[in-house]
Design a protein around this motif. Structure first.
Motif, PDB file in Angstrom:
ATOM      1  N   ILE A 222       1.017  -1.353   0.202  1.00  8.09           N
ATOM      2  CA  ILE A 222      -0.030   0.065  -0.129  1.00  8.09           C
ATOM      3  C   ILE A 222       0.914   1.237  -0.088  1.00  8.09           C
ATOM      4  CG2 ILE A 222      -1.695   1.375   1.386  1.00  8.09           C
ATOM      5  CD1 ILE A 222      -2.933  -1.436   2.087  1.00  8.09           C
ATOM      6  N   ALA A 223       1.923   1.270   0.911  1.00 11.01           N
ATOM      7  CA  ALA A 223       2.783   2.304   0.831  1.00 11.01           C
ATOM      8  C   ALA A 223       3.583   2.696  -0.284  1.00 11.01           C
ATOM      9  CB  ALA A 223       3.788   2.018   2.102  1.00 11.01           C
ATOM     10  N   ILE A 224       3.948   1.750  -1.103  1.00 15.03           N
ATOM     11  CA  ILE A 224       4.674   1.769  -2.225  1.00 15.03           C
ATOM     12  C   ILE A 224       3.692   2.199  -3.385  1.00 15.03           C
ATOM     13  CG2 ILE A 224       5.687   0.310  -4.052  1.00 15.03           C
ATOM     14  CD1 ILE A 224       6.736  -1.497  -1.893  1.00 15.03           C
ATOM     15  N   ILE A 225       2.581   1.555  -3.642  1.00 12.28           N
ATOM     16  CA  ILE A 225       1.684   2.183  -4.551  1.00 12.28           C
ATOM     17  C   ILE A 225       1.041   3.771  -4.422  1.00 12.28           C
ATOM     18  CG2 ILE A 225      -0.747   1.875  -5.355  1.00 12.28           C
ATOM     19  CD1 ILE A 225      -0.176  -1.135  -5.062  1.00 12.28           C
ATOM     20  N   ASN A 226       1.017   3.774  -3.018  1.00 12.97           N
ATOM     21  CA  ASN A 226       0.569   5.543  -2.756  1.00 12.97           C
ATOM     22  C   ASN A 226       1.723   6.335  -3.179  1.00 12.97           C
ATOM     23  OD1 ASN A 226      -1.958   4.980  -1.772  1.00 12.97           O
ATOM     24  ND2 ASN A 226      -1.304   4.585   0.232  1.00 12.97           N
ATOM     25  N   LYS A 227       2.896   5.892  -2.864  1.00  7.16           N
ATOM     26  CA  LYS A 227       4.295   6.658  -3.251  1.00  7.16           C
ATOM     27  C   LYS A 227       4.104   6.914  -4.462  1.00  7.16           C
ATOM     28  CE  LYS A 227       8.291   8.712  -2.718  1.00  7.16           C
ATOM     29  NZ  LYS A 227       8.385   9.910  -1.946  1.00  7.16           N
ATOM     30  N   ARG A 228       3.751   5.822  -5.503  1.00  7.89           N
ATOM     31  CA  ARG A 228       3.915   5.733  -6.924  1.00  7.89           C
ATOM     32  C   ARG A 228       2.840   7.029  -7.387  1.00  7.89           C
ATOM     33  NH1 ARG A 228       5.398   2.299 -11.060  1.00  7.89           N
ATOM     34  NH2 ARG A 228       4.024   2.369 -13.076  1.00  7.89           N
ATOM     35  N   TYR A 229       1.723   7.003  -6.642  1.00  7.55           N
ATOM     36  CA  TYR A 229       0.643   7.813  -7.173  1.00  7.55           C
ATOM     37  C   TYR A 229       1.221   9.168  -6.833  1.00  7.55           C
ATOM     38  CZ  TYR A 229      -2.885   4.132  -6.488  1.00  7.55           C
ATOM     39  OH  TYR A 229      -3.712   3.046  -6.504  1.00  7.55           O
ATOM     40  N   ASP A 230       2.003   9.547  -5.544  1.00 11.25           N
ATOM     41  CA  ASP A 230       2.318  10.861  -5.435  1.00 11.25           C
ATOM     42  C   ASP A 230       3.407  11.147  -6.266  1.00 11.25           C
ATOM     43  OD1 ASP A 230       2.865  13.134  -3.662  1.00 11.25           O
ATOM     44  OD2 ASP A 230       4.383  12.155  -2.700  1.00 11.25           O
ATOM     45  N   ASP A 236       1.987  20.466  -8.123  1.00 11.41           N
ATOM     46  CA  ASP A 236       1.080  20.871  -7.100  1.00 11.41           C
ATOM     47  C   ASP A 236      -0.325  20.562  -7.084  1.00 11.41           C
ATOM     48  OD1 ASP A 236       3.142  22.753  -6.702  1.00 11.41           O
ATOM     49  OD2 ASP A 236       3.207  23.878  -8.327  1.00 11.41           O
ATOM     50  N   GLN A 237      -0.618  19.486  -7.598  1.00 13.94           N
ATOM     51  CA  GLN A 237      -1.988  18.959  -7.250  1.00 13.94           C
ATOM     52  C   GLN A 237      -2.009  17.590  -6.267  1.00 13.94           C
ATOM     53  OE1 GLN A 237      -4.020  18.655 -11.050  1.00 13.94           O
ATOM     54  NE2 GLN A 237      -3.854  20.625 -11.618  1.00 13.94           N
ATOM     55  N   GLN A 238      -3.070  17.612  -5.885  1.00 14.30           N
ATOM     56  CA  GLN A 238      -3.059  16.286  -5.056  1.00 14.30           C
ATOM     57  C   GLN A 238      -3.917  14.985  -5.986  1.00 14.30           C
ATOM     58  OE1 GLN A 238      -5.749  17.288  -1.954  1.00 14.30           O
ATOM     59  NE2 GLN A 238      -3.855  17.732  -0.318  1.00 14.30           N
ATOM     60  N   PHE A 239      -3.527  14.055  -5.707  1.00 14.92           N
ATOM     61  CA  PHE A 239      -3.848  13.133  -6.604  1.00 14.92           C
ATOM     62  C   PHE A 239      -4.940  12.225  -6.084  1.00 14.92           C
ATOM     63  CE2 PHE A 239      -0.738  10.802  -3.826  1.00 14.92           C
ATOM     64  CZ  PHE A 239      -1.567   9.794  -2.970  1.00 14.92           C
ATOM     65  N   ILE A 240      -5.959  11.630  -6.721  1.00 13.65           N
ATOM     66  CA  ILE A 240      -7.029  10.962  -6.262  1.00 13.65           C
ATOM     67  C   ILE A 240      -6.807   9.574  -6.704  1.00 13.65           C
ATOM     68  CG2 ILE A 240      -9.689  10.421  -6.674  1.00 13.65           C
ATOM     69  CD1 ILE A 240      -9.854  13.276  -7.616  1.00 13.65           C
ATOM     70  N   LYS A 241      -6.973   8.757  -5.574  1.00 15.28           N
ATOM     71  CA  LYS A 241      -6.559   7.066  -5.650  1.00 15.28           C
ATOM     72  C   LYS A 241      -7.431   6.425  -6.609  1.00 15.28           C
ATOM     73  CE  LYS A 241      -4.781   6.464  -0.998  1.00 15.28           C
ATOM     74  NZ  LYS A 241      -4.854   5.724   0.210  1.00 15.28           N
ATOM     75  N   PRO A 242      -7.067   5.633  -7.618  1.00 17.17           N
ATOM     76  CA  PRO A 242      -8.034   5.085  -8.341  1.00 17.17           C
ATOM     77  C   PRO A 242      -8.815   4.034  -7.741  1.00 17.17           C
ATOM     78  CG  PRO A 242      -5.522   4.514  -9.053  1.00 17.17           C
ATOM     79  CD  PRO A 242      -5.767   5.677  -8.125  1.00 17.17           C
ATOM     80  N   VAL A 243      -8.106   3.361  -6.436  1.00 16.60           N
ATOM     81  CA  VAL A 243      -8.871   2.304  -5.862  1.00 16.60           C
ATOM     82  C   VAL A 243      -8.443   2.753  -4.562  1.00 16.60           C
ATOM     83  CG1 VAL A 243      -8.797   0.521  -7.804  1.00 16.60           C
ATOM     84  CG2 VAL A 243      -6.799   0.738  -6.122  1.00 16.60           C
ATOM     85  N   ASP A 244      -9.084   2.000  -3.566  1.00 19.32           N
ATOM     86  CA  ASP A 244      -8.995   2.232  -2.133  1.00 19.32           C
ATOM     87  C   ASP A 244      -8.011   1.195  -1.648  1.00 19.32           C
ATOM     88  OD1 ASP A 244     -10.547   0.090  -1.758  1.00 19.32           O
ATOM     89  OD2 ASP A 244     -12.345   1.088  -1.395  1.00 19.32           O
ATOM     90  N   GLY A 280     -13.002  10.711  -8.021  1.00 19.06           N
ATOM     91  CA  GLY A 280     -13.517   9.776  -7.129  1.00 19.06           C
ATOM     92  C   GLY A 280     -12.648   8.541  -6.997  1.00 19.06           C
ATOM     93  N   THR A 281     -12.805   7.736  -5.886  1.00 22.25           N
ATOM     94  CA  THR A 281     -12.060   6.455  -5.745  1.00 22.25           C
ATOM     95  C   THR A 281     -12.974   5.203  -6.115  1.00 22.25           C
ATOM     96  OG1 THR A 281     -10.452   7.330  -4.528  1.00 22.25           O
ATOM     97  CG2 THR A 281     -10.581   4.729  -4.271  1.00 22.25           C
ATOM     98  N   LEU A 282     -12.647   4.292  -7.001  1.00 21.70           N
ATOM     99  CA  LEU A 282     -13.478   3.112  -7.155  1.00 21.70           C
ATOM    100  C   LEU A 282     -13.474   2.271  -6.053  1.00 21.70           C
ATOM    101  CD1 LEU A 282     -15.056   1.936  -9.723  1.00 21.70           C
ATOM    102  CD2 LEU A 282     -13.329   0.631 -10.185  1.00 21.70           C
TER     103      LEU A 282
END
Length: 375
Positions: A222-230, A236-244, A280-282
């Motif tokens: 989870i940490a690795i995938i969230n880091k990848r999103y980041d 300068d934009q926040q990301f929206i996770k595709p999945v929870d 939104g997140t799926l």
């Protein structure tokens, strides 16, 4: 060591072995005493010979130099042009110019317009080894202390048989001892013990024990995938996770914590089922339903009987005889269906198991999600 050496990186398929080695290769180029490393790994071939092994190494090294040099520097580099001709490969420089070779009556030739004879007759393996030494010296002249070569999917050599694989490593032992050449082999778990360990001459040039890469935990994944999103998010934009995160946990359990398979499933969802305009997140159940539908579509190349058979397979390792006993069908009938499923990669040989023991390919595990103990 200063002179060179070999190390084997082992682990289950999909745990991130190749990514780990690629990361460290990149880091080695940034150190105070850097190692020159090709732009990509070299993938093993089941019919590899010593000669092809030498050519693949030379080709990969040459391709990297060509992508880093301008055209004049390439064409003025006699050694590099000889390697280009010798490997028989076409290369493209960063300007888009193509380099290759042709065979003339007088020998190997290269160039565009003015062909220059390089060698007469067939290049020997010894000459190929000398070229590798010369390319290493060329890298050292550029400030590197040697070359680091990444050889991937080595377990494919076992497709012939273990004895042939051991013979191959014995055959390339002298190449692996070229000074200032460092080799990282990547294979599935057990390769070192099966192939390298039984041969004292070969084992002596490898680092004592293989480096074993364990699967990441659910929270690490989870940490690795969230880091990848980041990292991939727009500046300068926040990301929206595709999945929870709950879906990631479910996929980790489904795929035995193999991060590659987890990320493949997420990628499939993003490409096929998440609209670019979606905000939104799926949710987990939506995502699981979508994954199952996408995966079921891949079964359409099967007959209705083969598809039904596929969906009744056990989730763990199984043999032909296991299915004969469970279904009551004839051994010939079961063998025919299994042959078709294996040919289309619906099933594969189980890791670390004897021949003719199979398991469902990871991309189809979602079809059995309800049978794995997950609600």
């Amino acid at each position: 060591s200063e002179g060179g050496g070999c190390v084997l990186v082992e682990g289950k398929i999909g745990v991130g072995k190749t990514s780990l080695v690629n990361h460290h290769r990149n880091e080695w180029r940034k150190t105070a005493h850097p190692l020159f490393t090709p732009i990509s790994e070299i993938s093993a071939e089941k019919d590899w010979t010593k000669r092809q092994f030498l050519i693949d190494i030379l080709s990969c090294l040459a391709r990297t130099f060509i992508t880093e040099l301008d055209d004049n520097s390439i064409e003025e580099n006699r050694l590099l042009m000889e390697v280009i001709a010798t490997t028989g490969t076409y290369y493209q420089s960063k300007s888009g110019k193509t380099y290759g070779f042709s065979i003339a009556g007088s020998g190997l030739q290269f160039g565009q317009g003015k062909a220059t004879t390089i060698h007469k007759g067939e290049i020997s393996n010894t000459q190929l080894e000398d070229y590798i030494r010369s390319v290493i010296e060329m890298s050292q002249a550029d400030g590197y202390r040697g070359v680091l070569i990444h050889l991937d999917n080595i377990e494919i050599l076992l497709d012939r048989d273990a004895d042939a694989c051991r013979e191959f490593f014995d055959d390339i032992r002298d190449i692996l001892q070229i000074k200032n050449a460092y080799y990282v082999f990547v294979a599935r778990s057990g390769f070192f013990q099966q192939v390298i360990s039984p041969q004292e001459r070969v084992r002596s040039i490898f680092h004592g024990n293989p480096i074993h890469v364990r699967p990441f935990s659910e929270e690490e994944t989870i940490a690795i995938i969230n880091k990848r999103y980041d990292v991939l998010a727009h500046e300068d934009q926040q990301f929206i996770k595709p999945v929870d995160d709950d879906l990631i946990r479910r996929l980790c359990r489904l795929h035995d914590n193999r991060i590659r398979h987890v990320m493949n499933d997420i990628e499939m969802l993003v490409l096929e089922k998440i609209s670019p305009n979606r905000v939104g997140t799926l949710k987990t159940e939506q995502a699981l339903d979508a994954l199952k539908k996408l995966t079921e579509e891949k079964l359409n190349c099967l007959t209705s009987g083969q598809k039904k058979f596929m969906l009744t397979l056990p989730t763990g390792p199984f043999s032909n005889q296991d299915l004969v006993d469970a279904t009551g069908k004839s051994k010939q009938n079961v063998s025919n269906v299994l042959r078709e499923l294996k040919k289309n990669n619906f099933i594969r040989q189980a890791e670390d198991d004897e021949e003719h023991i199979y398991i469902i390919s990871s991309e189809f595990a979602i079809l059995y999600e309800g049978e794995t103990g997950e609600a």
